[in-house]
Motif scaffolding. Structure first.
Motif, PDB file in Angstrom:
ATOM      1  N   LEU B  80      27.598  18.311 -42.785  1.00  0.00           N
ATOM      2  CA  LEU B  80      26.325  18.046 -43.428  1.00  0.00           C
ATOM      3  C   LEU B  80      26.002  16.546 -43.363  1.00  0.00           C
ATOM      4  O   LEU B  80      24.891  16.128 -43.030  1.00  0.00           O
ATOM      5  N   LYS B  81      27.028  15.777 -43.675  1.00  0.00           N
ATOM      6  CA  LYS B  81      26.900  14.329 -43.647  1.00  0.00           C
ATOM      7  C   LYS B  81      26.485  13.879 -42.243  1.00  0.00           C
ATOM      8  O   LYS B  81      25.573  13.059 -42.070  1.00  0.00           O
ATOM      9  N   GLU B  82      27.168  14.451 -41.287  1.00  0.00           N
ATOM     10  CA  GLU B  82      26.923  14.100 -39.894  1.00  0.00           C
ATOM     11  C   GLU B  82      25.478  14.438 -39.524  1.00  0.00           C
ATOM     12  O   GLU B  82      24.756  13.622 -38.920  1.00  0.00           O
ATOM     13  N   ALA B  83      25.088  15.673 -39.923  1.00  0.00           N
ATOM     14  CA  ALA B  83      23.737  16.129 -39.601  1.00  0.00           C
ATOM     15  C   ALA B  83      22.706  15.213 -40.243  1.00  0.00           C
ATOM     16  O   ALA B  83      21.702  14.836 -39.631  1.00  0.00           O
ATOM     17  N   ARG B  84      23.003  14.835 -41.498  1.00  0.00           N
ATOM     18  CA  ARG B  84      22.075  13.968 -42.219  1.00  0.00           C
ATOM     19  C   ARG B  84      21.941  12.630 -41.504  1.00  0.00           C
ATOM     20  O   ARG B  84      20.829  12.128 -41.272  1.00  0.00           O
ATOM     21  N   SER B  85      23.110  12.085 -41.140  1.00  0.00           N
ATOM     22  CA  SER B  85      23.067  10.776 -40.492  1.00  0.00           C
ATOM     23  C   SER B  85      22.407  10.886 -39.118  1.00  0.00           C
ATOM     24  O   SER B  85      21.674  10.000 -38.683  1.00  0.00           O
ATOM     25  N   GLU B  86      22.652  12.019 -38.479  1.00  0.00           N
ATOM     26  CA  GLU B  86      22.058  12.236 -37.166  1.00  0.00           C
ATOM     27  C   GLU B  86      20.529  12.294 -37.281  1.00  0.00           C
ATOM     28  O   GLU B  86      19.797  11.683 -36.496  1.00  0.00           O
TER      29      GLU B  86
END
Lengths: 236, 175
Positions: B80-86
């Motif tokens: 989720l974090k990754e997706a958000r940062s992406e």
């Protein structure tokens, strides 16, 4: 109060037929109790299985309190059988005794020194057997000269004393209980007044004998494990 | 008779020891133990051991699934974090790209405008020059016409002479 015993001689051996009868009955009761209560075994225990598992855990705790489970696990079955057999035997003579023509037929098999001393000798013999088997003859023999060599005669006497006390303690407790019961029943309850007078002490003494019988079976099992632990454990 | 009852061994106070009882008791006890081991204690111990293993297995399975769930949760969280940062990065880059594009478009428009202005200027210049050239031509031809008309009208014999002389004079001076 002294009743005759139905003695017969067979193959040069003396048999007390009352003992033979009561030993057989006690054995049969223990066997049936154990087998019937373990017929329907389930992962979720119910009814008698719970009771039997409680007995097993009880004996397991006795063993664990005297020695490692690694050493003592093999005595588990011996312990359960002993505690159940002696308890049932102690209970047999409690509710009544049967005397036919002055010959005592129904009594506790453990109210006979020959029976209790046989069990005691079996236990002490087993302790020596497992002492040699599990620790080797050398280590087993050395135990007799510890802590000092001149303790040897005392150690030898100890073995016989153990056997005698183990057997006679049980015999004495149960025999005394039955003697008093028969005294109350036959000696005091001779008339209507005597019967009424004897009823209350009978009740009390039977309750106490129940307690004594249970305690004695526990003590016998406990001491069995203590003697066995004494021989098979290297640290005590 | 009563006291006799309490004496040790009173029950066996006949003659000698009941060896038969002893042997019988021993044999019966051993038989009982063996039979119970086969029919009662063995199966009971088996089921207890089985239950113990079952419970232990269940506990370890629960432990394992707990760990797995934790791991999955962690994974999901990081995803989720990754997706958000992406997404953040995407937005950023889109913004940047928009900026660049805007700049580009503006620059292109500006150069286009400049070029058009230049070409218009150039054309104006050309037209002007052409017009000037045309005017000049017109002027030249007009002046010649006027001159010829003037000359036709004004130039008489005396003036002609004077002019010729002048030219001759001039030519002689230069030599």
């Amino acid at each position: 109060m002294h009743h005759e015993a139905p003695i017969v001689t067979f193959l040069g051996l003396q048999f007390n037929l009352a003992n033979i009868l009561m030993i057989t009955i006690a054995t049969a009761i223990v066997f049936l109790l154990a087998v019937l209560s373990t017929r329907k075994l389930a992962m979720k225990p119910t009814g008698m299985q719970n009771f039997m598992e409680w007995v097993m855990d009880f004996v397991k705790n006795i063993i664990n309190s005297t020695m490692d489970w690694k050493d003592g696990g093999r005595f588990h079955i011996l312990g359960i059988t002993i505690i159940m057999y002696i308890f049932v035997s102690n209970m047999l003579g409690l509710p009544f005794s049967i005397v036919v023509d002055g010959v005592l037929w129904w009594k506790s098999p453990t109210a006979d020194p020959a029976v209790t001393l046989t069990l005691a000798t079996l236990i002490v013999g087993l302790s020596h057997f497992y002492g040699v088997k599990m620790r080797g003859a050398g280590a087993y023999g050395k135990e007799f000269f510890k802590p000092f060599w001149f303790m040897f005669p005392i150690k030898i006497i100890e073995e016989f004393a153990n056997t005698l006390t183990l057997g006679l303690r049980l015999y004495g407790n149960i025999y005394a209980g039955e003697i008093l019961l028969s005294l109350l029943a036959a000696g005091l309850a001779t008339g209507v007044g005597g019967t009424i007078a004897a009823a209350l002490p009978m009740l009390v003494w039977q309750g106490f004998s129940l307690f004594v019988g249970a305690i004695q079976s526990f003590i016998f099992c406990m001491l069995t494990m203590v003697y066995l632990a004494h021989k098979v454990s290297s640290d005590h | 008779m009563l006291t006799n009852s309490f004496v040790l061994g009173a029950a066996a106070a006949h003659s000698g020891v009941n060896w038969g009882d002893i042997i019988f008791q021993l044999v019966m006890f051993i038989i009982l133990m063996v039979l119970l081991k086969i029919f009662a204690w063995g199966p009971l111990m088996g089921i207890m051991k089985q239950r113990e293993e079952h419970v232990a297995g269940e506990i370890s399975a629960a432990e394992q699934s707990r760990v797995e769930a934790k791991k999955l949760l962690e994974e999901q969280r990081s995803l989720l974090k990754e997706a958000r940062s992406e997404a953040q990065v995407l937005i950023e880059s889109a913004k940047k790209q928009g900026d660049i594009q805007r700049e580009e478009i503006i620059a292109v428009a500006r150069t286009e405008a400049d070029r058009m202005k230049e070409s218009a200027k150039l054309e104006i210049e050309q037209q002007k020059e052409k017009a000037v050239a045309a005017i000049r031509e017109q002027v030249a031809s007009l002046s010649v016409l006027i001159a010829s008309k003037v000359i036709e009208k004004e130039l008489n014999a005396a003036d002609q002479d004077k002019l010729i002389n002048e030219y001759i004079q001039e030519a002689g001076d230069k030599r």
